[in-house]
Scaffold this active site. Structure first.
Site, PDB file in Angstrom:
ATOM      1  N   LYS A 202      22.504  13.729 -40.515  1.00 32.91           N
ATOM      2  CA  LYS A 202      21.491  12.663 -40.361  1.00 32.91           C
ATOM      3  C   LYS A 202      20.937  12.885 -38.940  1.00 32.91           C
ATOM      4  CE  LYS A 202      20.391   8.144 -40.286  1.00 32.91           C
ATOM      5  NZ  LYS A 202      20.905   6.526 -40.917  1.00 32.91           N
ATOM      6  N   LYS A 256      18.830  14.501 -43.849  1.00 28.17           N
ATOM      7  CA  LYS A 256      17.699  13.403 -43.574  1.00 28.17           C
ATOM      8  C   LYS A 256      17.403  13.490 -41.994  1.00 28.17           C
ATOM      9  CE  LYS A 256      17.713   8.467 -43.252  1.00 28.17           C
ATOM     10  NZ  LYS A 256      18.469   7.494 -43.133  1.00 28.17           N
TER      11      LYS A 256
END
Ligand code: PBG
Length: 333
Positions: A202, A256
């Site tokens: 992330k 992400k």
């Protein structure tokens, strides 16, 4: 893969295979289906629905509205939803205490959805940012986000969510070691079958802007998240993150944001061959949705194309705010 056929024009004409619809279908290499979709929704304490100004056509939903949404998603064949709470300032404190309240908004929403629609998968974010007055995902002490102390709270938060009925625990905080600690906590409490989807790679991204508005963190957040989320310049580090999370017990991993990080999706899938997901985050959604609203891009085509890109990169599924629209398109509704 290298093309070893030594093909040459004019003997070879690649347009031949593209001439007709049936042929294009026959040579198509990737499929996008409703089974690939996870639908993130936002819940709030208030009644009814409330538009989110930074995300066209996305609303915050009351619990009854969230139940209705779950019924709709289930009817369309969407396998799972992810729940995010909107927290006004009065629900936030320094420690993010509301995260471990067994009766908090997310826990109540999970229970209500599971009661009404038991066969849809429910995924919950594990991180403190919806609940902290400073908007960070962990505990803050003298300007530092505490790793190990945060993990202790994350274990509690996970347990409360699982007790409420959550199926997939999704730690999104990027603390080191939290997957193993949460797995241990869940197992000790007898929740050996609860799945974990790690937000493994992330990045510290500007594409989360609209989401922070949606959950009420924008004005709360002091500083940035670069001491725990990844530097957008890095790819080897993503492999190390995924390796650790898998070793600690993650069942699935996520990359992400999505579209700006398709190289990472591809690399993770090719390297580990494990269930790999991408999150088409709020900023990606809003860019596309804004362009659609303005008539700058064709709605149906851009939704499907943006999601197909994830399949091509190797993702097994996508978290997307377009899940309902995409499911209708894929079901030809
Ligand atoms: C919180 C969290 C974020 C998102 C999912 N979980 C934001 C952040 O890390 O600041 C972003 C999702 C989106 O932008 O759609 N830990």
């Amino acid at each position: 893969m290298t093309n070893r056929s030594n093909a040459q024009y004019p003997t070879t004409r690649l347009r031949r295979n593209r001439r007709t619809d049936w042929s294009r279908r026959l040579i198509s290499e990737n499929q996008l289906s409703v089974d690939d979709l996870i639908w993130p929704i936002f819940v709030h304490e208030a009644d009814g629905i409330e538009p989110i100004s930074t995300m066209p056509k996305v609303n915050r939903l009351s619990i009854p509205e969230a139940v209705k949404a779950a019924k709709e998603a289930y009817a369309l064949g969407i396998p799972a939803m992810a729940l995010f709470p909107y927290s006004p300032a009065e629900k936030r404190d320094e420690m993010g205490s509301e995260a471990i309240n067994p009766d908090n908004l997310v826990c109540r929403a999970v229970a209500a959805i599971k009661e009404a629609v038991p066969d849809i998968g429910i995924m919950c974010d594990v991180a403190l940012d919806p609940y902290t007055s400073h908007g960070h995902d962990g505990l803050l002490e003298n300007g530092t986000i505490l790793n190990d102390a945060t993990i202790e709270v994350l274990i509690e938060q996970s347990l409360r969510q699982v007790e409420a009925g959550c199926d997939i625990i999704a730690p999104s905080d990027m603390m080191d070691g939290r997957i193993g600690a949460i797995r241990g906590g869940l197992d000790k409490a007898g929740h050996t079958d609860t799945q974990i989807m790690a937000y493994a790679a992330k990045y510290a991204s500007a594409f989360y802007g609209p989401f922070r508005d949606a959950i009420g963190s924008t004005s709360a957040l002091k500083g940035d998240k670069r001491t725990y989320q990844m530097d957008p310049a890095n790819t080897d580090e993503a492999i190390r993150e995924v390796a650790l999370d898998l070793a600690e017990g993650a069942d699935m991993v996520m990359v992400k944001p999505g579209m700006p990080y398709l190289d990472i999706v591809a690399r993770v899938k090719n390297h580990f061959h494990v269930p790999t997901y991408a999150y088409q985050v709020s900023g990606e959604y809003s860019m596309i949705a804004g362009a659609i609203e303005n008539g700058w891009m064709d709605r149906d085509r851009v939704i499907i194309e943006s999601l197909m890109a994830f399949k091509r990169a190797g993702a097994d599924g996508v978290l997307t705010y377009f899940a309902i629209d995409a499911a209708r398109l894929l079901n030809n509704e």
